[in-house]
Motif scaffolding. Structure first.
Motif, PDB file in Angstrom:
ATOM      1  N   GLN A  51       0.829  -1.207   0.000  1.00  0.00           N
ATOM      2  CA  GLN A  51       0.000   0.000   0.000  1.00  0.00           C
ATOM      3  C   GLN A  51       0.860   1.252   0.000  1.00  0.00           C
ATOM      4  OE1 GLN A  51      -2.248  -1.122   3.539  1.00  0.00           O
ATOM      5  NE2 GLN A  51      -4.125  -1.005   2.346  1.00  0.00           N
ATOM      6  N   ARG A  52       1.942   1.217   0.797  1.00  0.00           N
ATOM      7  CA  ARG A  52       2.813   2.387   0.884  1.00  0.00           C
ATOM      8  C   ARG A  52       3.401   2.728  -0.488  1.00  0.00           C
ATOM      9  NH1 ARG A  52       5.284   4.454   5.294  1.00  0.00           N
ATOM     10  NH2 ARG A  52       4.720   2.601   6.478  1.00  0.00           N
ATOM     11  N   GLY A  53       3.881   1.701  -1.192  1.00  0.00           N
ATOM     12  CA  GLY A  53       4.457   1.943  -2.508  1.00  0.00           C
ATOM     13  C   GLY A  53       3.428   2.471  -3.498  1.00  0.00           C
ATOM     14  N   ALA A  54       2.204   1.919  -3.438  1.00  0.00           N
ATOM     15  CA  ALA A  54       1.148   2.378  -4.350  1.00  0.00           C
ATOM     16  C   ALA A  54       0.774   3.817  -4.068  1.00  0.00           C
ATOM     17  CB  ALA A  54      -0.075   1.468  -4.223  1.00  0.00           C
ATOM     18  N   VAL A  55       0.659   4.166  -2.785  1.00  0.00           N
ATOM     19  CA  VAL A  55       0.267   5.525  -2.426  1.00  0.00           C
ATOM     20  C   VAL A  55       1.371   6.515  -2.779  1.00  0.00           C
ATOM     21  CG1 VAL A  55      -0.289   7.042  -0.498  1.00  0.00           C
ATOM     22  CG2 VAL A  55      -1.343   4.789  -0.666  1.00  0.00           C
ATOM     23  N   GLN A  56       2.629   6.152  -2.524  1.00  0.00           N
ATOM     24  CA  GLN A  56       3.723   7.047  -2.876  1.00  0.00           C
ATOM     25  C   GLN A  56       3.767   7.288  -4.382  1.00  0.00           C
ATOM     26  OE1 GLN A  56       6.991   4.946  -1.046  1.00  0.00           O
ATOM     27  NE2 GLN A  56       6.887   6.181   0.822  1.00  0.00           N
ATOM     28  N   THR A  57       3.487   6.248  -5.154  1.00  0.00           N
ATOM     29  CA  THR A  57       3.419   6.421  -6.602  1.00  0.00           C
ATOM     30  C   THR A  57       2.277   7.349  -6.980  1.00  0.00           C
ATOM     31  OG1 THR A  57       4.339   4.208  -6.974  1.00  0.00           O
ATOM     32  CG2 THR A  57       3.129   5.228  -8.807  1.00  0.00           C
ATOM     33  N   ALA A  58       1.116   7.166  -6.333  1.00  0.00           N
ATOM     34  CA  ALA A  58      -0.036   8.011  -6.631  1.00  0.00           C
ATOM     35  C   ALA A  58       0.239   9.466  -6.287  1.00  0.00           C
ATOM     36  CB  ALA A  58      -1.256   7.514  -5.865  1.00  0.00           C
ATOM     37  N   LEU A  59       0.939   9.708  -5.177  1.00  0.00           N
ATOM     38  CA  LEU A  59       1.204  11.081  -4.769  1.00  0.00           C
ATOM     39  C   LEU A  59       2.123  11.796  -5.749  1.00  0.00           C
ATOM     40  CD1 LEU A  59       1.574  10.712  -0.887  1.00  0.00           C
ATOM     41  CD2 LEU A  59      -0.397  11.494  -2.211  1.00  0.00           C
ATOM     42  N   THR A  60       2.953  11.034  -6.465  1.00  0.00           N
ATOM     43  CA  THR A  60       3.792  11.671  -7.483  1.00  0.00           C
ATOM     44  C   THR A  60       2.957  12.146  -8.665  1.00  0.00           C
ATOM     45  OG1 THR A  60       4.262   9.591  -8.643  1.00  0.00           O
ATOM     46  CG2 THR A  60       5.749  10.209  -6.841  1.00  0.00           C
ATOM     47  N   LEU A  61       1.739  11.616  -8.796  1.00  0.00           N
ATOM     48  CA  LEU A  61       0.866  12.046  -9.891  1.00  0.00           C
ATOM     49  C   LEU A  61       0.148  13.352  -9.589  1.00  0.00           C
ATOM     50  CD1 LEU A  61      -0.818   8.639 -10.827  1.00  0.00           C
ATOM     51  CD2 LEU A  61       1.141   9.734 -11.922  1.00  0.00           C
ATOM     52  N   VAL A  62       0.125  13.754  -8.308  1.00  0.00           N
ATOM     53  CA  VAL A  62      -0.628  14.950  -7.929  1.00  0.00           C
ATOM     54  C   VAL A  62      -0.144  16.197  -8.670  1.00  0.00           C
ATOM     55  CG1 VAL A  62      -1.177  16.497  -6.017  1.00  0.00           C
ATOM     56  CG2 VAL A  62      -1.335  14.031  -5.707  1.00  0.00           C
ATOM     57  N   PRO A  63       1.169  16.455  -8.774  1.00  0.00           N
ATOM     58  CA  PRO A  63       1.576  17.647  -9.537  1.00  0.00           C
ATOM     59  C   PRO A  63       1.092  17.627 -10.980  1.00  0.00           C
ATOM     60  CG  PRO A  63       3.412  16.808  -8.240  1.00  0.00           C
ATOM     61  CD  PRO A  63       2.326  15.787  -8.151  1.00  0.00           C
ATOM     62  N   PHE A  64       1.073  16.453 -11.596  1.00  0.00           N
ATOM     63  CA  PHE A  64       0.606  16.361 -12.974  1.00  0.00           C
ATOM     64  C   PHE A  64      -0.903  16.604 -13.063  1.00  0.00           C
ATOM     65  CE2 PHE A  64       4.440  13.756 -12.660  1.00  0.00           C
ATOM     66  CZ  PHE A  64       5.212  14.342 -13.654  1.00  0.00           C
ATOM     67  N   ALA A  65      -1.632  16.140 -12.039  1.00  0.00           N
ATOM     68  CA  ALA A  65      -3.067  16.440 -11.990  1.00  0.00           C
ATOM     69  C   ALA A  65      -3.283  17.941 -11.859  1.00  0.00           C
ATOM     70  CB  ALA A  65      -3.715  15.704 -10.821  1.00  0.00           C
ATOM     71  N   GLY A  66      -2.472  18.599 -11.031  1.00  0.00           N
ATOM     72  CA  GLY A  66      -2.575  20.044 -10.874  1.00  0.00           C
ATOM     73  C   GLY A  66      -2.262  20.791 -12.159  1.00  0.00           C
TER      74      GLY A  66
END
Length: 212
Positions: A51-66
């Motif tokens: 879960q930690r690895g999946a969430v950390q990967t997802a959080l890297t997508l936040v700037p691109f979403a912004g």
């Protein structure tokens, strides 16, 4: 001819950027919910390595979403052209920018919680949850309201989509902080509007005959 091509390209830019934002935002919300099980409740978080690895990967997508959201917002404003109302346009821009800022803050706080070796303190979790559900989603509601108001004034969206926008904004404004997963209303609205814009491809400033 160049001006015509530019105006015809704006709806395509808005549609593509909106779809990219909707997909990335939906993934971010889902995986941040995994990072914050039970929202702000509970005394500790139990996140395994997967879960930690999946969430950390997802959080890297936040700037691109912004970034995609800013592009989406700019393309929508270009659609308004000279017919935009300055007051509504100011609220439109302000709510969009504050939404991006609070989204980034929420992601940073969630990342900090995951990085902590001691996961028993609820402060970081409460902070991330409040930023996402209380502040970011209410700014998203204001953005939806103003977008719907501009679309109604210019006649660039059909009445059912405008009504849907007001309903989505009201949902985020009233219940986003209390109803789990209601945050997904925002990317769902952005996806629906973006698909319509891509299919419609109306040049900037064009209005249906009955909207005059």
């Amino acid at each position: 001819m160049a001006r015509k091509r530019e105006s015809l390209g704006t709806p395509r830019a808005a549609g593509i950027a909106g779809i990219v934002f909707a997909v990335l935002m939906a993934a971010t919300i889902v995986l941040m919910r995994i990072a914050l099980p039970g929202g702000a409740g509970g005394d500790e978080i139990v996140v395994d390595d997967g879960q930690r690895g999946a969430v950390q990967t997802a959080l890297t997508l936040v700037p691109f979403a912004g970034i995609a959201f800013l592009w989406f917002m700019g393309a929508l404003r270009e659609q308004a052209g000279e017919g935009e109302d300055r007051f509504v346009a100011t609220v439109f821009l302000g709510s969009g920018l504050v939404f991006v800022a609070t989204l980034f803050g929420s992601a940073a706080a969630a990342g900090t919680v995951l990085a902590e070796s001691q996961q028993h303190s609820p402060f970081g979790r409460h902070f991330a949850y409040a930023l996402l559900t209380t502040y970011a989603m209410r700014m998203a509601a204001v953005f939806i309201f103003t977008t719907s108001a501009i679309a109604r004034r210019l006649g660039v969206l059909p009445r059912p989509l405008i009504l849907l926008g007001y309903l989505a904004g009201l949902t985020l404004l009233v219940v986003a902080a209390d109803v789990p997963w209601s945050e997904l209303v925002f990317p769902a609205w952005a996806l629906i509007v973006s698909v319509y814009v891509l299919r419609d491809r109306r040049p900037a400033g064009a209005r249906p005959a009955d909207a005059a």
